[in-house]
Design a protein around this motif. Sequence first.
Motif, mmCIF file in Angstrom:
data_model
loop_
_atom_site.group_PDB
_atom_site.id
_atom_site.type_symbol
_atom_site.label_atom_id
_atom_site.label_comp_id
_atom_site.label_asym_id
_atom_site.label_seq_id
_atom_site.Cartn_x
_atom_site.Cartn_y
_atom_site.Cartn_z
ATOM 1 N N GLU A 44 -35.056 -57.888 -89.093
ATOM 2 C CA GLU A 44 -35.138 -58.850 -87.971
ATOM 3 C C GLU A 44 -36.304 -57.903 -86.822
ATOM 4 O OE1 GLU A 44 -32.762 -61.162 -84.657
ATOM 5 O OE2 GLU A 44 -31.372 -59.230 -85.869
ATOM 6 N N MET A 45 -37.092 -59.325 -85.590
ATOM 7 C CA MET A 45 -38.120 -58.186 -85.199
ATOM 8 C C MET A 45 -38.089 -59.648 -83.775
ATOM 9 S SD MET A 45 -41.068 -56.354 -87.245
ATOM 10 C CE MET A 45 -41.189 -57.510 -89.001
ATOM 11 N N ASN A 46 -38.478 -58.820 -82.996
ATOM 12 C CA ASN A 46 -38.488 -59.690 -81.804
ATOM 13 C C ASN A 46 -39.619 -59.727 -81.793
ATOM 14 O OD1 ASN A 46 -39.164 -60.607 -78.944
ATOM 15 N ND2 ASN A 46 -36.865 -59.157 -78.310
ATOM 16 N N VAL A 47 -40.400 -61.491 -81.723
ATOM 17 C CA VAL A 47 -41.878 -61.789 -81.784
ATOM 18 C C VAL A 47 -42.338 -61.697 -80.400
ATOM 19 C CG1 VAL A 47 -42.962 -62.844 -82.544
ATOM 20 C CG2 VAL A 47 -41.328 -62.545 -83.418
ATOM 21 N N SER A 48 -41.233 -61.662 -79.074
ATOM 22 C CA SER A 48 -41.253 -62.064 -77.601
ATOM 23 C C SER A 48 -41.829 -60.612 -77.910
ATOM 24 C CB SER A 48 -40.373 -62.600 -77.014
ATOM 25 O OG SER A 48 -40.121 -63.297 -77.841
ATOM 26 N N LEU A 49 -41.601 -59.945 -78.233
ATOM 27 C CA LEU A 49 -42.153 -58.550 -77.789
ATOM 28 C C LEU A 49 -43.272 -58.044 -78.101
ATOM 29 C CD1 LEU A 49 -38.928 -55.955 -77.584
ATOM 30 C CD2 LEU A 49 -39.729 -56.866 -75.898
ATOM 31 N N LEU A 50 -42.917 -58.643 -79.826
ATOM 32 C CA LEU A 50 -44.722 -58.137 -80.557
ATOM 33 C C LEU A 50 -45.551 -58.792 -79.580
ATOM 34 C CD1 LEU A 50 -43.259 -58.759 -83.992
ATOM 35 C CD2 LEU A 50 -43.856 -56.873 -83.692
ATOM 36 N N LYS A 51 -45.669 -59.448 -78.775
ATOM 37 C CA LYS A 51 -46.270 -60.494 -78.699
ATOM 38 C C LYS A 51 -47.607 -59.671 -77.376
ATOM 39 C CE LYS A 51 -47.761 -64.056 -74.844
ATOM 40 N NZ LYS A 51 -47.009 -64.573 -73.932
ATOM 41 N N GLN A 52 -47.597 -58.954 -76.705
ATOM 42 C CA GLN A 52 -48.429 -58.055 -76.355
ATOM 43 C C GLN A 52 -48.292 -57.258 -77.263
ATOM 44 O OE1 GLN A 52 -45.928 -55.456 -73.373
ATOM 45 N NE2 GLN A 52 -44.591 -55.656 -74.595
ATOM 46 N N TYR A 53 -48.947 -56.940 -78.253
ATOM 47 C CA TYR A 53 -49.534 -55.615 -78.865
ATOM 48 C C TYR A 53 -50.383 -56.451 -80.183
ATOM 49 C CZ TYR A 53 -46.019 -52.875 -77.155
ATOM 50 O OH TYR A 53 -45.116 -52.522 -75.837
ATOM 51 N N MET A 54 -50.356 -57.538 -80.331
ATOM 52 C CA MET A 54 -50.904 -58.275 -81.329
ATOM 53 C C MET A 54 -52.386 -58.566 -81.421
ATOM 54 S SD MET A 54 -48.626 -61.957 -82.039
ATOM 55 C CE MET A 54 -46.884 -61.930 -82.072
ATOM 56 N N ASN A 55 -53.500 -57.920 -81.990
ATOM 57 C CA ASN A 55 -55.268 -58.184 -81.789
ATOM 58 C C ASN A 55 -54.836 -58.787 -83.209
ATOM 59 O OD1 ASN A 55 -57.429 -57.837 -81.061
ATOM 60 N ND2 ASN A 55 -57.006 -55.438 -80.890
ATOM 61 N N LYS A 56 -55.897 -60.102 -83.245
ATOM 62 C CA LYS A 56 -56.547 -60.691 -84.461
ATOM 63 C C LYS A 56 -57.124 -61.080 -84.640
ATOM 64 C CE LYS A 56 -53.600 -63.742 -87.100
ATOM 65 N NZ LYS A 56 -53.296 -64.488 -87.227
#
Length: 794
Positions: free
Chosen positions: A681-693
Amino acid sequence: MLISLEWLKQYVDINENIEELEKALTMIGQEVEAIDVQGKDLDNVVIGHIVEYGRHPEADKLSLLKVNVGEEEPLQIVCGAPNHKLGDKVVVAKIGAVLPGDFKIKKSKIRGIESCGMCCSKAELGLGKDHSGIIILPEDAPIGMEYREYVGLNDVVFELEITPNRPDCLSHIGIAREIAAYYGREVKYPKIEKLNDVTFTDDSIEISIEDRERCKRFAGRVIRGVKVAESPEWLKKRIIAMGLNPINNIVDISNFVMFEYNQPIHIYDLKEIAGGKVIARRGKEGEKLVTLMEQEIDVNGELVIADGEKPSGLAGIMGGLGSGIKEDTQDIFIEVAYFTPEDIRKAGRKFGIVSDAGYRNERGTDMENVPTVLDRVTDLILQLVNPQSVGKMIDVYPEKYQSTEIELNIEKLRRFAGKEIPKERIIEILTNLNLKVEDNGETLKVVPPSYRGDLYRPADLYEEVIRMYGFENIEDKMPIEDITAGVKNEVIRLMDESKDALAKIGLQEVINYSFIPREVKDMLHIEKEEIMILNPIVETMAMMRPTLIYSILNNIKENLNRNQDSIKIFEVAKVFEKTDDLLAKEDIHMAIGICGRDEKTLWNPKPEAYDFYVLKGYVEEYLQEIGIKGYKIVRTTNKNFHPGRAADIMIGKLVVGTFGEIHPEISEKMDILKERAYIAEMNVSLLKQYMNKKIKYERVVKYPEVTRDFAIVLDENVLVGDMIEAIKKSSDFIESVGLFDIYRGEHIETGKKSVAISVVMRDKKGTLNEEEINKVQDKILGIVKTKYLGEIRQ
């Protein structure tokens, strides 16, 4: 809502046939669900008089009759029933009648004798199951009259689908207003016939409202010297048309007026009201009430109607068992009141009580119409019961109704409708709907009547004008608009990206409700403050889920129970957490669930069970797909997971997720015993700021790589992942570091482990020489020895 056409015609002139009326009702928003044409199968069925009676010459059990049906000559009919005689009044189906079951009556010969009709039983007419004999009518039954008219089966009952915002249409007068407005006719309201001639007595009881938030108006009247008896036929007919059974004249009058005005009425046996008081108040702690349906309920905190000692009824929903009208009732008290709809709705749902009164009160009645309804009930009692005395009206009305003023812009209405509706027609429509209209040029000031609580803004008036003007009178026109590309909502975009990534790596999506059982908070270790549902539909939906773990485990259990051996699923959804400002904090979470083993195939006859590393692979693939780098995997302390078989995903000092095997105790509670369950289980709301595609192109390096393998002996408690990360950062020449073996056993001390890693080195600008390679190796060995107390295995 059932509406009797015969009853409706008392309030408005209706000249249209059934099909026209059905279309009109549907077009103005009162959709017709069904139409019951009573007596539709009784054409050519009339009352006859047996004027000659004899036996059939060829059959002892058949009689040969001459029956007068009001025509020039009596009909000759052969009858097989045993229960008739000369002079009886009977029901005759003449030639041409088509009875239920498509049974056509024709001229026929029975044992050689001509028969020109049929004497009917109730079963043959579809009015009952008795076919033991034909219907025998009273002596005064008029010869030749249609039977359906004689028994009152000439009505048409419409079943309407009334929307919740139109409670005024839960009545015959409400529908009469709609029809009158549509056709431009007048509404004929019931006339008070006897009440105006009555001398009221001072006989009364004390009425008070203690809970003014939930009871806005309460009116009542004492009537003495009534006689409880059977209702007259016309009243019973009206009650039956509404799907109810007649009870007695007093109760039937209250139901009649409720269906007439959409105002529930409760009539009490006066002798059951203790202390001469009627009070609308909150139920006290420990107070119980037994309803008319013999259901005992705890009314603490609920709005009740009480006398001087005890609750007499659950306000607006149902009276108490002892307070109702009985056969020996002589004196009565009539209650007509207005209750706040939302409170009635909550109480009805809480106790699971469904009643006609509750159905209307929870949608809203007309506060201003309370005295009119009380007078109407009183007048009918005067007409049908002839009581000894009538008390004056007591009307407690602490906070008067405030009408709503709406400013209607004519041009905006026309743009909304897409039609240049004349201003005069707009004013006519609104006036026909009983709305007060003041013409101010480009705008109209409109004041709706008190029974139209659904009208409070200009858009509501747009709807009224358009539906009465007629949707069929507004031409179809395609709007001309500038079309611009839309942008996905940020939350939806984030969820969609995660779903696409998870589906791409081979997982199947599941969708669950956002509600979970109350006991989950005791089953799982939840650090967030939960949000409980006050009135859950079912107990399995009593809490807003703060985690996706339970839902995924439940999916795994259901699949295992259905003999699915390979479960690889995911869900992306919101989770909820209570905050200090009473608003829910909503985060997007992603959860992966795997359990079981790959399907058995020819080349994989004994597939191994999924384990921690299979789940780790999915997690890392997902993070790669959404552009997350620079994370590390560390041992977790999350109590929902098996100690030593789970890990946290960290970015910097922030824990963004956890994955691993679910704790055995939780698996046992979930009844997952066949296989081990693995959840991420991961918090996607927290991951959002680190996403770099963003994809960065790099030229293919033409210089060769150099690989060196190391076998390192470490203490058992050293985290290999941390050591690998430290080695990666030790030199720019290190391209990758991979773990390919962990050994414990012979030649390795107890409490130690041998870790084999492969280090790939490369210089993007040239070929590495021996000196450069040795420097990198020395750095690696230095880190292993000084920081992790490791030794190179000899």
